[in-house]
Write a protein that holds these residues in place. Structure first.
Motif, PDB file in Angstrom:
ATOM      1  N   VAL A  93       0.831  -1.206   0.000  1.00  0.00           N
ATOM      2  CA  VAL A  93       0.000   0.000   0.000  1.00  0.00           C
ATOM      3  C   VAL A  93       0.868   1.259   0.000  1.00  0.00           C
ATOM      4  CG1 VAL A  93      -1.637   1.360   1.357  1.00  0.00           C
ATOM      5  CG2 VAL A  93      -1.984  -1.102   1.079  1.00  0.00           C
ATOM      6  N   LEU A  94       1.883   1.293   0.849  1.00  0.00           N
ATOM      7  CA  LEU A  94       2.723   2.487   0.954  1.00  0.00           C
ATOM      8  C   LEU A  94       3.525   2.732  -0.321  1.00  0.00           C
ATOM      9  CD1 LEU A  94       4.050   2.264   4.639  1.00  0.00           C
ATOM     10  CD2 LEU A  94       2.193   3.660   3.729  1.00  0.00           C
ATOM     11  N   TYR A  95       4.095   1.665  -0.880  1.00  0.00           N
ATOM     12  CA  TYR A  95       4.882   1.858  -2.095  1.00  0.00           C
ATOM     13  C   TYR A  95       4.003   2.172  -3.301  1.00  0.00           C
ATOM     14  CZ  TYR A  95       9.584   0.867  -0.453  1.00  0.00           C
ATOM     15  OH  TYR A  95      10.806   0.951   0.158  1.00  0.00           O
ATOM     16  N   MET A  96       2.791   1.669  -3.318  1.00  0.00           N
ATOM     17  CA  MET A  96       1.873   2.057  -4.389  1.00  0.00           C
ATOM     18  C   MET A  96       1.564   3.548  -4.297  1.00  0.00           C
ATOM     19  SD  MET A  96       1.095  -0.221  -6.575  1.00  0.00           S
ATOM     20  CE  MET A  96      -0.363   0.554  -7.269  1.00  0.00           C
ATOM     21  N   LEU A 155      14.172 -18.129   1.764  1.00  0.00           N
ATOM     22  CA  LEU A 155      13.826 -17.091   2.729  1.00  0.00           C
ATOM     23  C   LEU A 155      15.073 -16.401   3.259  1.00  0.00           C
ATOM     24  CD1 LEU A 155      11.511 -15.850   4.542  1.00  0.00           C
ATOM     25  CD2 LEU A 155      12.119 -17.603   6.202  1.00  0.00           C
ATOM     26  N   TYR A 156      16.089 -17.186   3.615  1.00  0.00           N
ATOM     27  CA  TYR A 156      17.330 -16.606   4.146  1.00  0.00           C
ATOM     28  C   TYR A 156      18.106 -15.852   3.066  1.00  0.00           C
ATOM     29  CZ  TYR A 156      16.409 -19.690   8.096  1.00  0.00           C
ATOM     30  OH  TYR A 156      15.830 -20.319   9.166  1.00  0.00           O
ATOM     31  N   PHE A 157      17.943 -16.267   1.807  1.00  0.00           N
ATOM     32  CA  PHE A 157      18.642 -15.590   0.711  1.00  0.00           C
ATOM     33  C   PHE A 157      18.176 -14.146   0.568  1.00  0.00           C
ATOM     34  CE2 PHE A 157      19.332 -14.891  -3.961  1.00  0.00           C
ATOM     35  CZ  PHE A 157      20.715 -14.868  -3.892  1.00  0.00           C
ATOM     36  N   ASN A 158      16.982 -13.852   1.083  1.00  0.00           N
ATOM     37  CA  ASN A 158      16.502 -12.477   1.073  1.00  0.00           C
ATOM     38  C   ASN A 158      17.442 -11.556   1.848  1.00  0.00           C
ATOM     39  OD1 ASN A 158      14.239 -10.593   0.415  1.00  0.00           O
ATOM     40  ND2 ASN A 158      14.153 -10.403   2.627  1.00  0.00           N
ATOM     41  N   SER A 159      18.128 -12.107   2.855  1.00  0.00           N
ATOM     42  CA  SER A 159      19.083 -11.320   3.633  1.00  0.00           C
ATOM     43  C   SER A 159      20.302 -10.935   2.807  1.00  0.00           C
ATOM     44  CB  SER A 159      19.541 -12.106   4.872  1.00  0.00           C
ATOM     45  OG  SER A 159      18.467 -12.318   5.757  1.00  0.00           O
ATOM     46  N   CYS A 160      20.569 -11.711   1.768  1.00  0.00           N
ATOM     47  CA  CYS A 160      21.660 -11.378   0.853  1.00  0.00           C
ATOM     48  C   CYS A 160      21.211 -10.339  -0.167  1.00  0.00           C
ATOM     49  CB  CYS A 160      22.147 -12.644   0.147  1.00  0.00           C
ATOM     50  SG  CYS A 160      23.522 -12.400  -0.984  1.00  0.00           S
ATOM     51  N   LEU A 161      19.930 -10.378  -0.516  1.00  0.00           N
ATOM     52  CA  LEU A 161      19.409  -9.457  -1.524  1.00  0.00           C
ATOM     53  C   LEU A 161      19.082  -8.090  -0.949  1.00  0.00           C
ATOM     54  CD1 LEU A 161      16.987 -11.857  -3.435  1.00  0.00           C
ATOM     55  CD2 LEU A 161      19.295 -11.163  -4.097  1.00  0.00           C
ATOM     56  N   ASN A 162      18.748  -8.028   0.345  1.00  0.00           N
ATOM     57  CA  ASN A 162      18.376  -6.752   0.949  1.00  0.00           C
ATOM     58  C   ASN A 162      19.416  -5.654   0.762  1.00  0.00           C
ATOM     59  OD1 ASN A 162      15.787  -7.312   1.822  1.00  0.00           O
ATOM     60  ND2 ASN A 162      16.454  -8.112   3.784  1.00  0.00           N
ATOM     61  N   PHE A 165      21.303   0.934  -4.564  1.00  0.00           N
ATOM     62  CA  PHE A 165      20.618   1.979  -5.311  1.00  0.00           C
ATOM     63  C   PHE A 165      21.099   3.364  -4.895  1.00  0.00           C
ATOM     64  CE2 PHE A 165      17.487  -1.374  -6.193  1.00  0.00           C
ATOM     65  CZ  PHE A 165      17.306  -1.172  -7.543  1.00  0.00           C
ATOM     66  N   TYR A 166      21.854   3.439  -3.808  1.00  0.00           N
ATOM     67  CA  TYR A 166      22.347   4.725  -3.319  1.00  0.00           C
ATOM     68  C   TYR A 166      23.776   4.962  -3.826  1.00  0.00           C
ATOM     69  CZ  TYR A 166      18.406   4.609  -0.076  1.00  0.00           C
ATOM     70  OH  TYR A 166      17.155   4.561   0.470  1.00  0.00           O
ATOM     71  N   PRO A 167      24.026   6.092  -4.498  1.00  0.00           N
ATOM     72  CA  PRO A 167      25.382   6.373  -4.983  1.00  0.00           C
ATOM     73  C   PRO A 167      26.404   6.460  -3.857  1.00  0.00           C
ATOM     74  CG  PRO A 167      23.778   7.810  -6.070  1.00  0.00           C
ATOM     75  CD  PRO A 167      23.047   7.095  -4.967  1.00  0.00           C
ATOM     76  N   TRP A 168      25.977   6.932  -2.666  1.00  0.00           N
ATOM     77  CA  TRP A 168      26.924   7.059  -1.567  1.00  0.00           C
ATOM     78  C   TRP A 168      27.503   5.703  -1.155  1.00  0.00           C
ATOM     79  CZ3 TRP A 168      25.553   4.013   2.406  1.00  0.00           C
ATOM     80  CH2 TRP A 168      24.189   3.795   2.688  1.00  0.00           C
ATOM     81  N   THR A 215      11.778   0.276  -9.170  1.00  0.00           N
ATOM     82  CA  THR A 215      12.089   0.148  -7.745  1.00  0.00           C
ATOM     83  C   THR A 215      10.950  -0.521  -6.997  1.00  0.00           C
ATOM     84  OG1 THR A 215      13.440   2.164  -7.850  1.00  0.00           O
ATOM     85  CG2 THR A 215      12.754   1.413  -5.674  1.00  0.00           C
ATOM     86  N   LEU A 216       9.720  -0.091  -7.278  1.00  0.00           N
ATOM     87  CA  LEU A 216       8.552  -0.700  -6.648  1.00  0.00           C
ATOM     88  C   LEU A 216       8.475  -2.179  -6.989  1.00  0.00           C
ATOM     89  CD1 LEU A 216       5.802  -0.606  -5.198  1.00  0.00           C
ATOM     90  CD2 LEU A 216       4.792   0.026  -7.384  1.00  0.00           C
ATOM     91  N   GLY A 217       8.682  -2.510  -8.253  1.00  0.00           N
ATOM     92  CA  GLY A 217       8.611  -3.903  -8.662  1.00  0.00           C
ATOM     93  C   GLY A 217       9.647  -4.775  -7.989  1.00  0.00           C
ATOM     94  N   ILE A 218      10.875  -4.284  -7.875  1.00  0.00           N
ATOM     95  CA  ILE A 218      11.942  -5.045  -7.233  1.00  0.00           C
ATOM     96  C   ILE A 218      11.621  -5.306  -5.769  1.00  0.00           C
ATOM     97  CG2 ILE A 218      14.356  -4.967  -6.496  1.00  0.00           C
ATOM     98  CD1 ILE A 218      14.982  -3.472  -9.081  1.00  0.00           C
ATOM     99  N   VAL A 219      11.210  -4.270  -5.052  1.00  0.00           N
ATOM    100  CA  VAL A 219      10.913  -4.404  -3.625  1.00  0.00           C
ATOM    101  C   VAL A 219       9.816  -5.423  -3.382  1.00  0.00           C
ATOM    102  CG1 VAL A 219      10.004  -3.196  -1.607  1.00  0.00           C
ATOM    103  CG2 VAL A 219      11.710  -2.087  -3.032  1.00  0.00           C
ATOM    104  N   ILE A 220       8.710  -5.293  -4.099  1.00  0.00           N
ATOM    105  CA  ILE A 220       7.567  -6.163  -3.872  1.00  0.00           C
ATOM    106  C   ILE A 220       7.823  -7.581  -4.378  1.00  0.00           C
ATOM    107  CG2 ILE A 220       5.134  -6.531  -4.367  1.00  0.00           C
ATOM    108  CD1 ILE A 220       5.749  -4.222  -2.461  1.00  0.00           C
ATOM    109  N   MET A 221       8.393  -7.716  -5.571  1.00  0.00           N
ATOM    110  CA  MET A 221       8.582  -9.030  -6.163  1.00  0.00           C
ATOM    111  C   MET A 221       9.589  -9.874  -5.378  1.00  0.00           C
ATOM    112  SD  MET A 221       6.478  -9.480  -8.538  1.00  0.00           S
ATOM    113  CE  MET A 221       7.185 -11.012  -9.117  1.00  0.00           C
TER     114      MET A 221
END
Length: 330
Positions: free
Chosen positions: A208-211, A289-296, A303-306, A250-256
């Motif tokens: 809802v928030l990202y939409m 499920l644990y692989f999500n910790s690698c993707l986060n 996505f941040y240049p810094w 960005t929205l698609g990546i986060v949700i998917m």
């Protein structure tokens, strides 16, 4: 079963009550050890880079980055404490770490996963306020409020998972059929509660928030395009389209990614079944499920240049120089 040799038993000295298992071929075991170890090291390294970057550089000491720091901490602990144990559990046919570690391993794993999900919800709230209510952001999202929110997130994760798995922690071998097993079963009621609080609820909030963020970002881009088209129609049109695509991507990546890594794990609860690590598919869905910790860290940090500039400082050891924490990396 009776035709197997005693060496195939987890504990040959207990032939009547010891689990038997077929050993994996050496080549398969080596391949699995290599693959899972690589994922573990990558998870630890990526999240450690995020933690060092945010902790060291003063410019990054912001409420938003504090949420990223908490997320990276939970994901780092998944790589340090959960993935090595799950590697041994997946490859070896017997549980050799004892009943206490059997109970603690799942408490730790579930707690860290819940904390990671909670941090993602907090990040989505932060981005929603920043984009949809930019004038109110400095007053609503303060460092002290973020610190309290992060502490509550961790406290609730520990308390919640302690309640869900209290019976397993009190009697870790209650579902074991023989020595050498570490079986945990989450009944349908507890699984349904966990499904709501750890998957459906957070997923709904994030969606809802990202939409809303996506709609606002697109409307702002279109408003800017129509406002400046009179001056430079061609150039602004291209820029606006890129902004819309970036917001959608960005929205698609986060949700998917969230759905892809969590849906298989919660399928038994969605189907009205008990969840058990004794199921043949458990290893695959839990590692997903644990692989999500690698993707986060890839999703929220790369996505941040810094972050790329911070990596250069760390890799080239410039971070060891005096006053490097004052460097301009934004």
């Amino acid at each position: 079963m009776d035709g197997l040799e005693g060496a195939d038993l987890c504990y040959p000295q207990l032939p009547n009550s010891s689990c038997r298992g077929l050993m994996r071929p050496p080549s398969e075991a080596v391949l699995l050890h290599t693959l899972l170890s690589f994922i573990t090291v990558l998870t630890v390294a990526l999240n450690l880079l995020v933690i060092i970057s945010i902790s060291h550089f003063r410019q990054l000491h912001t409420p938003t980055n504090l949420l990223l720091l908490s997320l990276a901490t939970s994901d780092l602990l998944v790589g340090l404490l959960v993935m090595p144990v799950e590697t041994v559990r997946f490859i070896e046919t017997c549980w050799l770490l004892g009943d206490l570690m059997c109970g603690l391993s799942y408490i730790i794993g579930f707690t860290l996963t819940s904390a990671s999900v909670g941090n993602m919800v907090l990040i989505s709230i932060d981005r929603y306020v920043a984009i949809c209510h930019p004038l109110q952001y400095p007053n609503k999202i303060t460092r002290s409020r973020v610190e309290v929110s992060v502490c509550l997130c961790w406290a609730c994760s520990i308390l919640y998972n302690g309640l869900i798995l209290k019976d397993h922690l009190r009697q870790p071998d209650r579902h074991n059929s023989c020595y050498g097993e570490c079986v945990v079963v989450i009944n349908y009621v507890s699984g349904t509660v966990d499904l709501v609080f750890t998957f459906i609820g957070p997923c709904s909030v994030i969606l809802v928030l990202y939409m809303r963020v996506f709609i606002v970002a697109v409307s702002q881009a279109r408003a800017m395009r129509s406002h400046i088209t009179v001056v430079a129609a061609g150039t602004v049109t291209v820029t606006a389209k890129k902004s819309e695509k970036k917001a959608a991507r960005t929205l698609g990546i986060v949700i998917m990614v969230f759905l892809m890594t969590f849906c298989p794990y919660y399928y038994p609860s969605l189907a009205g079944q008990d969840m058990s690590n004794d199921a043949s598919s458990w290893a695959i869905v839990s590692w997903l499920l644990y692989f999500n910790s690698c993707l986060n860290p890839l999703i929220y940090a790369f996505f941040y240049p810094w972050f790329r500039k911070a990596i250069k400082f760390i890799v080239t050891l410039k971070i060891l120089k005096q006053d490097s924490s004052q460097a301009n990396i934004l």
